[in-house]
Design a protein around this motif. Sequence first.
Motif, mmCIF file in Angstrom:
data_model
loop_
_atom_site.group_PDB
_atom_site.id
_atom_site.type_symbol
_atom_site.label_atom_id
_atom_site.label_comp_id
_atom_site.label_asym_id
_atom_site.label_seq_id
_atom_site.Cartn_x
_atom_site.Cartn_y
_atom_site.Cartn_z
ATOM 1 N N ALA A 209 58.971 56.465 32.418
ATOM 2 C CA ALA A 209 58.399 55.224 31.866
ATOM 3 C C ALA A 209 58.081 54.231 32.975
ATOM 4 N N GLY A 210 58.842 54.315 34.064
ATOM 5 C CA GLY A 210 58.622 53.419 35.202
ATOM 6 C C GLY A 210 57.487 53.852 36.109
ATOM 7 N N GLY A 211 56.856 54.974 35.799
ATOM 8 C CA GLY A 211 55.678 55.375 36.552
ATOM 9 C C GLY A 211 55.764 56.700 37.277
ATOM 10 N N GLU A 212 56.938 57.354 37.252
ATOM 11 C CA GLU A 212 57.053 58.630 37.950
ATOM 12 C C GLU A 212 56.410 59.771 37.162
ATOM 13 N N ILE A 213 55.912 60.750 37.886
ATOM 14 C CA ILE A 213 55.360 61.973 37.287
ATOM 15 C C ILE A 213 56.269 63.125 37.683
ATOM 16 N N MET A 214 56.724 63.877 36.683
ATOM 17 C CA MET A 214 57.676 64.958 36.925
ATOM 18 C C MET A 214 57.188 66.262 36.309
ATOM 19 N N ALA A 215 57.792 67.346 36.790
ATOM 20 C CA ALA A 215 57.557 68.669 36.207
ATOM 21 C C ALA A 215 58.905 69.282 35.876
ATOM 22 N N LEU A 216 58.958 70.011 34.782
ATOM 23 C CA LEU A 216 60.163 70.741 34.402
ATOM 24 C C LEU A 216 59.886 72.231 34.519
ATOM 25 N N ILE A 217 60.751 72.932 35.264
ATOM 26 C CA ILE A 217 60.652 74.380 35.361
ATOM 27 C C ILE A 217 62.013 74.989 35.028
ATOM 28 N N PRO B 110 60.635 67.220 45.889
ATOM 29 C CA PRO B 110 62.087 67.221 45.694
ATOM 30 C C PRO B 110 62.469 67.777 44.315
ATOM 31 N N MET B 111 63.672 68.333 44.245
ATOM 32 C CA MET B 111 64.167 68.897 42.986
ATOM 33 C C MET B 111 65.408 68.159 42.510
ATOM 34 N N LEU B 112 65.599 68.192 41.186
ATOM 35 C CA LEU B 112 66.821 67.682 40.559
ATOM 36 C C LEU B 112 67.278 68.716 39.538
ATOM 37 N N SER B 113 68.565 69.015 39.553
ATOM 38 C CA SER B 113 69.093 70.006 38.629
ATOM 39 C C SER B 113 69.055 69.481 37.187
ATOM 40 N N TYR B 114 68.447 70.261 36.300
ATOM 41 C CA TYR B 114 68.356 69.887 34.885
ATOM 42 C C TYR B 114 68.565 71.153 34.059
ATOM 43 N N HIS B 115 69.685 71.233 33.344
ATOM 44 C CA HIS B 115 70.022 72.449 32.610
ATOM 45 C C HIS B 115 70.783 72.098 31.331
ATOM 46 N N MET B 116 71.161 73.120 30.572
ATOM 47 C CA MET B 116 71.761 72.918 29.261
ATOM 48 C C MET B 116 73.092 72.171 29.327
ATOM 49 N N HIS B 117 73.748 72.193 30.480
ATOM 50 C CA HIS B 117 75.054 71.554 30.587
ATOM 51 C C HIS B 117 74.977 70.075 30.969
ATOM 52 N N ASN B 118 73.816 69.623 31.457
ATOM 53 C CA ASN B 118 73.718 68.202 31.828
ATOM 54 C C ASN B 118 72.546 67.482 31.162
ATOM 55 N N GLU B 119 71.745 68.193 30.367
ATOM 56 C CA GLU B 119 70.538 67.568 29.831
ATOM 57 C C GLU B 119 70.851 66.383 28.910
ATOM 58 N N HIS B 120 71.943 66.453 28.160
ATOM 59 C CA HIS B 120 72.285 65.330 27.270
ATOM 60 C C HIS B 120 72.723 64.104 28.074
ATOM 61 N N LYS B 121 73.263 64.327 29.269
ATOM 62 C CA LYS B 121 73.746 63.220 30.087
ATOM 63 C C LYS B 121 72.631 62.513 30.838
ATOM 64 N N ILE B 122 71.631 63.275 31.294
ATOM 65 C CA ILE B 122 70.653 62.678 32.205
ATOM 66 C C ILE B 122 69.264 62.492 31.591
ATOM 67 N N SER B 123 69.047 62.968 30.361
ATOM 68 C CA SER B 123 67.703 62.873 29.777
ATOM 69 C C SER B 123 67.226 61.425 29.658
ATOM 70 N N ASP B 124 68.107 60.528 29.242
ATOM 71 C CA ASP B 124 67.693 59.125 29.063
ATOM 72 C C ASP B 124 67.263 58.495 30.389
ATOM 73 N N SER B 125 67.976 58.802 31.459
ATOM 74 C CA SER B 125 67.611 58.234 32.759
ATOM 75 C C SER B 125 66.279 58.804 33.248
ATOM 76 N N ILE B 126 66.021 60.068 32.920
ATOM 77 C CA ILE B 126 64.729 60.671 33.291
ATOM 78 C C ILE B 126 63.601 60.001 32.513
ATOM 79 N N VAL B 127 63.820 59.754 31.230
ATOM 80 C CA VAL B 127 62.821 59.054 30.419
ATOM 81 C C VAL B 127 62.519 57.684 31.023
ATOM 82 N N GLN B 128 63.555 56.970 31.445
ATOM 83 C CA GLN B 128 63.365 55.651 32.049
ATOM 84 C C GLN B 128 62.546 55.746 33.337
ATOM 85 N N ARG B 129 62.824 56.755 34.127
ATOM 86 C CA ARG B 129 62.093 56.910 35.390
ATOM 87 C C ARG B 129 60.621 57.243 35.145
#
Length: 223
Positions: A71-79, A50-69
């Motif tokens: 930290a909770g055990g998820e493995i992600m890739a950024l492209i 699955p994909m989630l949109s992550y770009h310069m216009h939303n990175e400040h809003k969603i970065s903390d929630s990604i860090v929490q996820r």
Amino acid sequence: MKLYLVPTPIGNLSDMTYRGVQILKEVDLILAEDTRTSGKLLQHYDIKSPMLSYHMHNEHKISDSIVQRIAGGEIMALITDAGSPGISDPGFLLARKLLEAGLQVEALPGATAFVPALTVSGLPSDKFVFEGFLPVKKGRQKRLEFLKEESRTMVFYESPHKLPKTLADFMAHFGGDRQISVSREITKLYEEHFRGKLAEAIQHFEQKKPKGEFVIVLEGKST
């Protein structure tokens, strides 16, 4: 509990690494700069993560929630749309937040536009400075004035509609005799390289309308 920074092809899809494909297939979530662009790459390699949109216009809003996820055990890739995350593309902010939280960030080697442009430029590549995109307005002239004294080879990114202005600004600050290499559409069907003096480059692109994405490699000041 990890983020992978995965480079993607800058043009030719065959430049994707085997390891990059494998990791994108295995992660819980792919953070993509543009899910439509990345969707074509994922479809080409039969990647169903699955994909989630992550770009310069939303990175400040969603970065903390990604860090929490993560930290909770998820493995992600950024492209990103093309090239290596964090190089004139999103990636730096999230990587820093994860490292500050004591979480793992791993970067894969792979495609990036400035390396092939530099190595085929004919200009010294043992020491160079990567400037990326110059400021559009605020700080632009100050940055160019600062770079007048730079003796190392300089590397810039530029879009086609801004290329003439950038070359004109270089002419005003560096003079027309500096050697320059201007590369476009690297790894793509219409890849081209102009090599010569700065004044000649301006004349060349006055006669030939710039198209595609550009990497400019400029000679440093003679010492």
